[in-house]
Scaffold this motif. Structure first.
Motif, PDB file in Angstrom:
ATOM      1  N   THR A  71     -19.866  12.442   4.387  1.00  0.00           N
ATOM      2  CA  THR A  71     -18.665  12.502   4.670  1.00  0.00           C
ATOM      3  C   THR A  71     -17.519  11.323   4.056  1.00  0.00           C
ATOM      4  OG1 THR A  71     -19.014  11.736   6.685  1.00  0.00           O
ATOM      5  CG2 THR A  71     -19.093  14.027   6.499  1.00  0.00           C
ATOM      6  N   TRP A  72     -16.558  11.449   4.342  1.00  0.00           N
ATOM      7  CA  TRP A  72     -15.768  10.200   4.016  1.00  0.00           C
ATOM      8  C   TRP A  72     -15.643   9.170   5.052  1.00  0.00           C
ATOM      9  CZ3 TRP A  72     -14.138   8.971  -0.480  1.00  0.00           C
ATOM     10  CH2 TRP A  72     -13.607  10.063  -1.496  1.00  0.00           C
ATOM     11  N   THR A  73     -16.030   7.985   4.482  1.00  0.00           N
ATOM     12  CA  THR A  73     -15.681   6.932   5.554  1.00  0.00           C
ATOM     13  C   THR A  73     -14.000   6.445   5.387  1.00  0.00           C
ATOM     14  OG1 THR A  73     -17.822   5.918   5.477  1.00  0.00           O
ATOM     15  CG2 THR A  73     -16.101   4.473   6.242  1.00  0.00           C
ATOM     16  N   THR A  74     -13.428   6.536   6.571  1.00  0.00           N
ATOM     17  CA  THR A  74     -12.146   6.203   6.610  1.00  0.00           C
ATOM     18  C   THR A  74     -11.594   4.880   6.854  1.00  0.00           C
ATOM     19  OG1 THR A  74     -11.561   7.237   8.843  1.00  0.00           O
ATOM     20  CG2 THR A  74     -11.527   8.969   6.790  1.00  0.00           C
ATOM     21  N   LYS A  75     -10.442   4.472   6.635  1.00  0.00           N
ATOM     22  CA  LYS A  75      -9.973   3.237   6.979  1.00  0.00           C
ATOM     23  C   LYS A  75      -8.288   3.621   7.442  1.00  0.00           C
ATOM     24  CE  LYS A  75     -13.286   0.554   5.959  1.00  0.00           C
ATOM     25  NZ  LYS A  75     -13.849  -0.535   6.862  1.00  0.00           N
ATOM     26  N   PRO A  76      -7.914   2.591   8.228  1.00  0.00           N
ATOM     27  CA  PRO A  76      -6.422   2.445   8.803  1.00  0.00           C
ATOM     28  C   PRO A  76      -5.558   2.623   7.472  1.00  0.00           C
ATOM     29  CG  PRO A  76      -7.700   0.961   9.599  1.00  0.00           C
ATOM     30  CD  PRO A  76      -8.598   1.335   8.725  1.00  0.00           C
ATOM     31  N   VAL A  77      -4.463   3.042   7.688  1.00  0.00           N
ATOM     32  CA  VAL A  77      -3.324   3.117   6.610  1.00  0.00           C
ATOM     33  C   VAL A  77      -2.997   1.791   5.771  1.00  0.00           C
ATOM     34  CG1 VAL A  77      -1.183   2.773   8.199  1.00  0.00           C
ATOM     35  CG2 VAL A  77      -1.187   4.097   6.008  1.00  0.00           C
ATOM     36  N   ASP A  78      -3.256   0.528   6.654  1.00  0.00           N
ATOM     37  CA  ASP A  78      -2.992  -0.854   6.128  1.00  0.00           C
ATOM     38  C   ASP A  78      -4.235  -1.144   5.153  1.00  0.00           C
ATOM     39  OD1 ASP A  78      -4.864  -1.305   7.800  1.00  0.00           O
ATOM     40  OD2 ASP A  78      -3.798  -2.931   8.980  1.00  0.00           O
ATOM     41  N   ASP A  79      -5.239  -0.383   4.959  1.00  0.00           N
ATOM     42  CA  ASP A  79      -6.089  -0.688   3.897  1.00  0.00           C
ATOM     43  C   ASP A  79      -5.660  -0.885   2.433  1.00  0.00           C
ATOM     44  OD1 ASP A  79      -9.355  -1.128   3.773  1.00  0.00           O
ATOM     45  OD2 ASP A  79      -8.860   0.353   2.287  1.00  0.00           O
ATOM     46  N   TRP A  80      -6.242  -1.510   1.718  1.00  0.00           N
ATOM     47  CA  TRP A  80      -5.706  -1.512   0.329  1.00  0.00           C
ATOM     48  C   TRP A  80      -5.860  -0.327  -0.302  1.00  0.00           C
ATOM     49  CZ3 TRP A  80      -8.156  -1.413  -4.627  1.00  0.00           C
ATOM     50  CH2 TRP A  80      -9.354  -1.389  -4.573  1.00  0.00           C
ATOM     51  N   ARG A 118       5.953  -4.807   4.334  1.00  0.00           N
ATOM     52  CA  ARG A 118       4.646  -5.897   4.634  1.00  0.00           C
ATOM     53  C   ARG A 118       5.181  -7.090   3.375  1.00  0.00           C
ATOM     54  NH1 ARG A 118      -1.301  -3.610   4.658  1.00  0.00           N
ATOM     55  NH2 ARG A 118      -1.663  -5.613   4.766  1.00  0.00           N
ATOM     56  N   THR A 119       4.779  -8.326   3.622  1.00  0.00           N
ATOM     57  CA  THR A 119       4.705  -9.199   2.805  1.00  0.00           C
ATOM     58  C   THR A 119       3.358 -10.322   2.787  1.00  0.00           C
ATOM     59  OG1 THR A 119       5.660 -10.969   4.472  1.00  0.00           O
ATOM     60  CG2 THR A 119       7.246  -9.495   3.145  1.00  0.00           C
ATOM     61  N   ASP A 120       2.449  -9.578   3.502  1.00  0.00           N
ATOM     62  CA  ASP A 120       1.039 -10.357   3.524  1.00  0.00           C
ATOM     63  C   ASP A 120      -0.125  -9.797   2.709  1.00  0.00           C
ATOM     64  OD1 ASP A 120       0.871  -7.810   4.674  1.00  0.00           O
ATOM     65  OD2 ASP A 120      -0.580  -8.571   6.438  1.00  0.00           O
ATOM     66  N   THR A 121       0.421  -9.134   1.554  1.00  0.00           N
ATOM     67  CA  THR A 121      -0.259  -8.512   0.768  1.00  0.00           C
ATOM     68  C   THR A 121       0.203  -8.369  -0.747  1.00  0.00           C
ATOM     69  OG1 THR A 121      -1.963  -6.618   0.480  1.00  0.00           O
ATOM     70  CG2 THR A 121       0.006  -6.201   1.567  1.00  0.00           C
ATOM     71  N   HIS A 122      -0.682  -8.466  -1.509  1.00  0.00           N
ATOM     72  CA  HIS A 122      -0.414  -8.360  -3.346  1.00  0.00           C
ATOM     73  C   HIS A 122      -0.634  -6.653  -3.239  1.00  0.00           C
ATOM     74  CE1 HIS A 122      -4.315  -7.901  -5.213  1.00  0.00           C
ATOM     75  NE2 HIS A 122      -4.512  -8.020  -3.914  1.00  0.00           N
ATOM     76  N   ASP A 123      -1.161  -6.005  -2.492  1.00  0.00           N
ATOM     77  CA  ASP A 123      -1.453  -4.500  -2.889  1.00  0.00           C
ATOM     78  C   ASP A 123      -0.446  -3.472  -2.606  1.00  0.00           C
ATOM     79  OD1 ASP A 123      -4.273  -5.183  -3.628  1.00  0.00           O
ATOM     80  OD2 ASP A 123      -4.974  -5.459  -1.490  1.00  0.00           O
ATOM     81  N   LEU A 124       0.598  -3.769  -2.609  1.00  0.00           N
ATOM     82  CA  LEU A 124       1.789  -2.726  -2.337  1.00  0.00           C
ATOM     83  C   LEU A 124       1.778  -1.820  -3.446  1.00  0.00           C
ATOM     84  CD1 LEU A 124       4.482  -4.832  -0.388  1.00  0.00           C
ATOM     85  CD2 LEU A 124       3.188  -2.842   0.551  1.00  0.00           C
ATOM     86  N   LEU A 191       1.812  -4.266 -10.535  1.00  0.00           N
ATOM     87  CA  LEU A 191       3.136  -4.904 -11.025  1.00  0.00           C
ATOM     88  C   LEU A 191       4.152  -3.483 -11.424  1.00  0.00           C
ATOM     89  CD1 LEU A 191       1.853  -7.392 -13.605  1.00  0.00           C
ATOM     90  CD2 LEU A 191       2.829  -7.897 -11.169  1.00  0.00           C
ATOM     91  N   SER A 192       3.296  -2.405 -11.470  1.00  0.00           N
ATOM     92  CA  SER A 192       4.097  -1.136 -11.745  1.00  0.00           C
ATOM     93  C   SER A 192       5.114  -1.052 -10.686  1.00  0.00           C
ATOM     94  CB  SER A 192       3.046  -0.059 -12.123  1.00  0.00           C
ATOM     95  OG  SER A 192       2.253   0.320 -10.908  1.00  0.00           O
ATOM     96  N   LEU A 193       4.695  -1.203  -9.381  1.00  0.00           N
ATOM     97  CA  LEU A 193       5.755  -0.984  -8.414  1.00  0.00           C
ATOM     98  C   LEU A 193       7.101  -1.878  -8.603  1.00  0.00           C
ATOM     99  CD1 LEU A 193       6.339   0.129  -5.377  1.00  0.00           C
ATOM    100  CD2 LEU A 193       5.736  -2.275  -4.663  1.00  0.00           C
ATOM    101  N   LEU A 194       7.068  -3.057  -9.113  1.00  0.00           N
ATOM    102  CA  LEU A 194       8.232  -3.823  -9.269  1.00  0.00           C
ATOM    103  C   LEU A 194       8.834  -3.275 -10.599  1.00  0.00           C
ATOM    104  CD1 LEU A 194       6.611  -7.133  -9.123  1.00  0.00           C
ATOM    105  CD2 LEU A 194       8.078  -6.322  -7.518  1.00  0.00           C
ATOM    106  N   ASP A 195       8.062  -2.680 -11.451  1.00  0.00           N
ATOM    107  CA  ASP A 195       8.530  -2.100 -13.044  1.00  0.00           C
ATOM    108  C   ASP A 195       9.524  -0.674 -12.400  1.00  0.00           C
ATOM    109  OD1 ASP A 195       7.599  -3.931 -14.712  1.00  0.00           O
ATOM    110  OD2 ASP A 195       5.707  -2.683 -14.790  1.00  0.00           O
ATOM    111  N   GLN A 196       8.847   0.119 -11.470  1.00  0.00           N
ATOM    112  CA  GLN A 196       9.637   1.252 -10.957  1.00  0.00           C
ATOM    113  C   GLN A 196      10.739   1.067 -10.305  1.00  0.00           C
ATOM    114  OE1 GLN A 196       7.065   3.963  -9.009  1.00  0.00           O
ATOM    115  NE2 GLN A 196       8.311   5.537  -8.631  1.00  0.00           N
TER     116      GLN A 196
END
Length: 393
Positions: A71-80, A118-124, A191-196
């Protein structure tokens, strides 16, 4: 891009059950996907449907498969990794043309809205770009979330270093605590987030320049002269000076973590395309040529680290690289890159489809062999497999 196998479909036969005479990549017409790849897509859609409809995003997002339970192991929504599952749902809708996927994708995208400030992560980029970014491209909705997330990510950019800081590490007790300004190769994928966002109402056009500059920095620091990639480049934040290459995910600072090499191919190619930048296209070519020199037809799925032949293969690294190679093939017209990507997809479809369970692909490696996520299904392996299929179609 063509529409592939509309609807969620029924379970396709496992690749081993396909007729022995099924065409291979060598037999397929130019531009066509091997039959083995198209034959596993109904299985991918069926498993995605089951997981999306059975699980509740409020209880967590699929990340890796629990090998014991299947089965899937799940993580909270703030996981990368939270954006990859809704990202797959958007890709399934794109590939099939079936509007039923839209409701599923929206259900799994909406809770991610709380992450955009969030400003604490590069994974946005992973989190928001693959969910709201995909929604915005598919439906026009979600532009505000994309712009807000990009604004948050841009706060991590240092004009002194000319890069985005990947991790906040000052004061940590682990190895990363000594890295005052680490830049990991993974960040080129965000980086594609910034481009979009730079092209959307309320976005800042300068974000695209910021993304290009970060990629250029990584191409001269994370990339070694031979085209191989170091996971971490460490900088002095006060002077911007490059300090050293190191590793967190790879076997050692001088080795080449295979998913990191895939991130480089994919990320540099994407930035080269968006910016029309020949310097970044050359970096993508250099990373891709290194990959091609260290993989071969029939063994396109590499070990988790190229310095560890015979250890666990990483299907996630292969899927990421395949998608990036297809982007690069389109930009350069070099048929070698498409051929290697198609060979990779065929190998994944014939050797690495899980016999059962929620993920399509087995044999991914989340970290190092001593970690728990080894030789299992990973949500991002499936995501990049579908992304590569969409690019190859």
């Amino acid at each position: 891009m063509g529409v592939l196998l509309a609807g969620c479909g029924g379970a396709a036969p496992a690749p081993a059950d396909a007729p022995a005479s099924a065409p291979s990549s060598a037999d397929a017409p130019a531009g066509a996907l091997p039959a083995a790849v198209t034959q596993v897509l109904p299985t991918a859609y069926e498993r995605l449907t089951a997981s999306a409809d059975r699980l509740d995003p409020a209880q967590g997002y699929p990340r890796s498969v629990d090998a014991g339970k299947g089965t899937w192991t799940t993580k909270p929504v703030d996981d990368w990794t939270s954006g990859f599952f809704p990202g797959q749902l958007w890709l399934a809708g794109q590939l099939t043309g079936d509007q039923a996927w839209t409701a599923r994708a929206q259900r799994w995208t909406a809770p991610i809205g709380g992450q955009v400030t969030r400003t604490d992560t590069h994974d946005l980029g992973f989190v928001v770009g693959d969910s709201f970014g995909a929604q915005q491209r598919a439906t026009g909705q979600g532009a505000q979330e994309v712009v807000t997330a990009a604004r948050s990510l841009a706060t991590r950019y240092s004009p002194t270093v000319k890069a985005i800081k990947s991790w906040d590490t000052d004061g940590d007790d682990d190895k990363r605590g000594s890295w005052r300004f680490p830049v990991i190769i993974d960040t080129v994928m965000n980086l594609s987030l910034l481009d979009q966002a730079a092209t959307l109402p309320g976005g800042d056009p300068s974000w695209r320049d910021l993304a290009t500059q970060h990629a250029r920095t990584a191409s001269t620091t994370n990339m070694r002269p031979d085209g191989s990639i170091a996971h971490v480049a460490v900088f002095d934040p006060d002077t911007g000076a490059f300090v050293k290459r190191d590793t967190w995910q790879g076997a050692d600072p001088d080795s080449t973590w295979s998913r990191g090499q895939g991130w480089a191919i994919h990320g540099f190619a994407e930035q080269a395309r968006v910016a029309g930048d020949p310097e970044l296209r050359a970096a993508a070519v250099k990373a891709a040529d290194w990959w091609l020199a260290h993989t071969a037809p029939g063994s396109r799925v590499p070990p988790w680290d190229f310095s560890k032949p015979g250890e666990e293969r990483d299907t996630s690294a292969a899927a990421v690289a395949a998608s990036g190679l297809l982007d690069l093939a389109q930009q350069t017209g070099d048929a070698r890159y498409r051929q290697a990507a198609v060979e990779t997809l065929e190998e994944l479809a014939t050797k690495d489809v899980a016999p059962g369970g929620p993920a399509l692909l087995a044999h991914a490696v989340g970290g190092k062999p001593q970690d728990s996520e080894v030789d299992v299904g990973m949500v991002y392996a499936d995501y990049y497999f579908l992304e590569a299929v969409s690019r190859a179609s």
